[in-house]
Design a protein around this motif. Structure first.
Motif, short mmCIF file in Angstrom:
data_model
loop_
_atom_site.label_atom_id
_atom_site.label_comp_id
_atom_site.label_asym_id
_atom_site.label_seq_id
_atom_site.Cartn_x
_atom_site.Cartn_y
_atom_site.Cartn_z
N GLN A 11 0.88 -1.35 0.01
CA GLN A 11 0.06 -0.06 0.25
C GLN A 11 0.95 1.26 0.00
O GLN A 11 1.94 1.37 0.78
CB GLN A 11 -0.80 -0.16 1.26
N SER A 12 0.33 2.26 -0.77
CA SER A 12 1.33 3.50 -0.87
C SER A 12 1.07 4.30 0.36
O SER A 12 -0.14 4.14 0.78
CB SER A 12 0.84 4.20 -2.24
N PRO A 13 2.02 4.72 0.98
CA PRO A 13 2.00 5.89 2.08
C PRO A 13 1.14 6.95 1.81
O PRO A 13 0.43 7.52 2.70
CB PRO A 13 3.30 6.00 2.36
N ARG A 14 1.20 7.24 0.57
CA ARG A 14 -0.05 8.53 0.20
C ARG A 14 -1.42 8.07 0.17
O ARG A 14 -2.32 8.93 0.20
CB ARG A 14 0.56 9.08 -1.07
N THR A 15 -1.57 6.88 -0.26
CA THR A 15 -3.00 6.28 -0.35
C THR A 15 -3.28 4.96 0.46
O THR A 15 -3.32 4.13 0.11
CB THR A 15 -3.35 6.16 -1.73
N PRO A 16 -3.31 5.20 1.98
CA PRO A 16 -3.51 4.23 2.88
C PRO A 16 -4.89 3.47 2.69
O PRO A 16 -5.67 3.94 2.01
CB PRO A 16 -3.38 4.62 4.29
N GLY A 17 -5.04 2.38 3.00
CA GLY A 17 -6.23 1.65 3.02
C GLY A 17 -7.41 2.35 3.76
O GLY A 17 -7.07 3.09 4.81
N PRO A 18 -8.71 2.04 3.81
CA PRO A 18 -9.78 2.80 3.87
C PRO A 18 -9.91 2.39 5.54
O PRO A 18 -9.62 1.19 5.95
CB PRO A 18 -10.85 2.21 3.23
N ALA A 53 9.35 -7.82 4.77
CA ALA A 53 9.90 -7.00 5.78
C ALA A 53 9.54 -5.45 5.44
O ALA A 53 9.02 -4.84 6.46
CB ALA A 53 11.33 -7.22 5.68
N GLN A 54 9.53 -5.01 4.23
CA GLN A 54 9.52 -3.55 3.95
C GLN A 54 7.98 -3.41 3.98
O GLN A 54 7.67 -2.24 4.61
CB GLN A 54 9.94 -3.38 2.55
N GLY A 55 7.05 -4.34 3.62
CA GLY A 55 5.90 -4.09 3.66
C GLY A 55 5.31 -4.17 5.06
O GLY A 55 4.36 -3.20 5.49
N ALA A 56 5.86 -4.85 5.97
CA ALA A 56 5.50 -4.66 7.62
C ALA A 56 6.06 -3.34 8.18
O ALA A 56 5.35 -2.73 8.81
CB ALA A 56 6.08 -5.63 8.25
N LYS A 57 7.21 -3.11 7.74
CA LYS A 57 7.69 -1.58 8.12
C LYS A 57 6.88 -0.45 7.74
O LYS A 57 6.61 0.48 8.49
CB LYS A 57 9.17 -1.51 7.69
N ASN A 58 6.33 -0.35 6.35
CA ASN A 58 5.65 0.55 5.80
C ASN A 58 4.33 0.62 6.66
O ASN A 58 3.74 1.64 6.70
CB ASN A 58 5.52 0.39 4.13
N PHE A 59 3.85 -0.68 6.68
CA PHE A 59 2.46 -0.66 7.59
C PHE A 59 2.44 -0.08 8.87
O PHE A 59 1.46 1.04 8.96
CB PHE A 59 2.10 -2.04 7.70
N PHE A 60 3.36 0.06 9.64
CA PHE A 60 3.56 0.46 11.01
C PHE A 60 3.93 2.20 10.85
O PHE A 60 3.81 2.76 11.81
CB PHE A 60 4.48 -0.07 11.83
N ALA A 61 4.42 2.43 9.63
CA ALA A 61 4.64 3.73 9.48
C ALA A 61 3.40 4.35 9.35
O ALA A 61 3.22 5.79 9.21
CB ALA A 61 5.74 3.92 8.30
N ARG A 62 2.41 3.75 8.71
CA ARG A 62 1.26 4.64 8.55
C ARG A 62 0.22 4.09 9.37
O ARG A 62 -0.79 4.88 9.90
CB ARG A 62 0.53 3.71 7.09
N ASN A 63 0.21 3.20 10.50
CA ASN A 63 -0.58 2.82 11.54
C ASN A 63 0.08 2.65 12.88
O ASN A 63 0.79 1.90 12.99
CB ASN A 63 -1.22 1.57 11.05
N SER A 64 -0.20 3.51 13.61
CA SER A 64 0.48 3.68 14.92
C SER A 64 -0.48 3.15 16.04
O SER A 64 -0.03 3.07 17.27
CB SER A 64 0.84 4.92 15.47
N GLY A 65 -1.74 2.82 15.88
CA GLY A 65 -2.58 2.34 16.84
C GLY A 65 -2.44 0.77 17.32
O GLY A 65 -1.60 0.02 16.56
N LYS A 66 -3.00 0.45 18.21
CA LYS A 66 -2.96 -0.95 18.74
C LYS A 66 -4.38 -1.90 18.55
O LYS A 66 -5.15 -1.23 18.22
CB LYS A 66 -2.79 -0.98 20.20
#
Length: 296
Positions: A132-139, A166-179
């Motif tokens: 997923q692009s950092p500029r267009t995160p999922g809904p 690994a990069q996908g997981a890292k990018n995911f948490f760059a977009r989502n900080s919740g628990k």
């Protein structure tokens, strides 16, 4: 005529999902009040317990009837209602386009089924792919009315993303900080390995579920003779003679790969599940995932 909804989640499956609820093994503080009863004490109308008053407590919650009988101050505690955050992270790499149905199609249906449970229970749901692009995160979805947006998003997913786990997981948490609950659906087939990605997921202290999807063609290949195999992700070519000894060695290697992934997850507190694409999603959700405590 089949719609996006009925083609992904049948009316029969939706009826089964209506009775279920997502369950987290951990306690998370939601951002909004929801329909879920928390283990924490809060301000709902449902009584939970008493505790002794300490200076600074809210005087509105003192039980004056108890004070009149015992001459001691007690606070009335109530169950708090909270929402749960559910994240479905889907591997949409080229290898997920393999099988009948494809592994990606299976992942879309599983993510849709669990997200639907979250929506009808008032949870906060977010579905994304590893690429997923950092500029267009999922809904971000909430409530039954978001179901059409969810279906539209899932129906639009196609295999072909080129990104490591690994990069996908890292990018995911760059977009989502919740628990909350995080469900990763992937075949875990990455030439750089899955270990770094899974370590990254577990380090975020979320309630992590790993569903490894494999096709029947991968688990029990029906091939023979001289073949040229082409890797769908990097176009690597291997010429083989598919004999019985070679197939037996392949199955031993695959079983070792699956066992290693299961052990890796279990030792780190992640819940691992192998899903074959010939096992109906409703069986996976109401059977295996219910037994593992993800839904009830």
């Amino acid at each position: 005529m089949a719609t996006a909804e009925t083609s992904l989640l049948s009316p029969k499956l939706l009826a089964q999902l209506e009775k279920l609820e997502l369950v987290s093994r951990k306690i998370f503080r939601g951002r909004m009040k929801g329909e879920r009863r928390s283990k924490r004490k809060g301000q709902s109308v449902e009584f939970a317990d008493f505790r002794s008053y300490v200076p600074g407590d809210d005087l509105r919650f003192i039980d004056w009837n108890t004070y009149a009988r015992l001459d001691r101050l007690f606070l009335k505690l109530f169950l708090e209602e909270e929402d749960l955050h559910f994240y479905a992270l889907i591997d949409a790499s080229s290898s997920m386009g393999f099988g009948t149905p494809t592994k990606l199609e299976y992942a879309r249906q599983l993510a849709g089924a669990l997200s639907f449970i979250g929506l009808i229970r008032g949870d906060r749901v977010r579905i994304e792919t590893l690429g997923q692009s950092p500029r267009t995160p999922g809904p971000v979805l909430r409530g039954r009315r978001s179901m059409w947006r969810m279906m539209e998003y899932l129906s639009g997913l196609q295999p072909g993303e080129s990104i490591s786990l690994a990069q996908g997981a890292k990018n995911f948490f760059a977009r989502n900080s919740g628990k909350g609950i995080l469900l990763l659906i992937s075949d875990l087939m990455d030439k750089t390995g899955y270990e770094t990605a899974l370590r990254y997921l577990v380090s975020q202290q979320m309630d992590v579920y790993i569903v490894q999807v494999l096709s029947t063609e991968e688990i029990d290949p029906d091939i023979q003779g001289d073949l040229k195999l082409i890797d769908c992700e990097d176009a690597d070519i291997a010429e083989i003679t598919a004999s019985a000894p070679l197939i037996a060695r392949y199955k031993r290697t695959l079983n070792a790969f699956i066992d290693d992934a299961r052990i890796f997850c279990t030792r780190r507190g992640m819940n691992y599940l192998l899903a074959r694409n010939d096992v109906p999603v409703e069986q996976l959700v109401s059977g295996y995932l219910r037994q593992r405590g993800m839904v009830k």
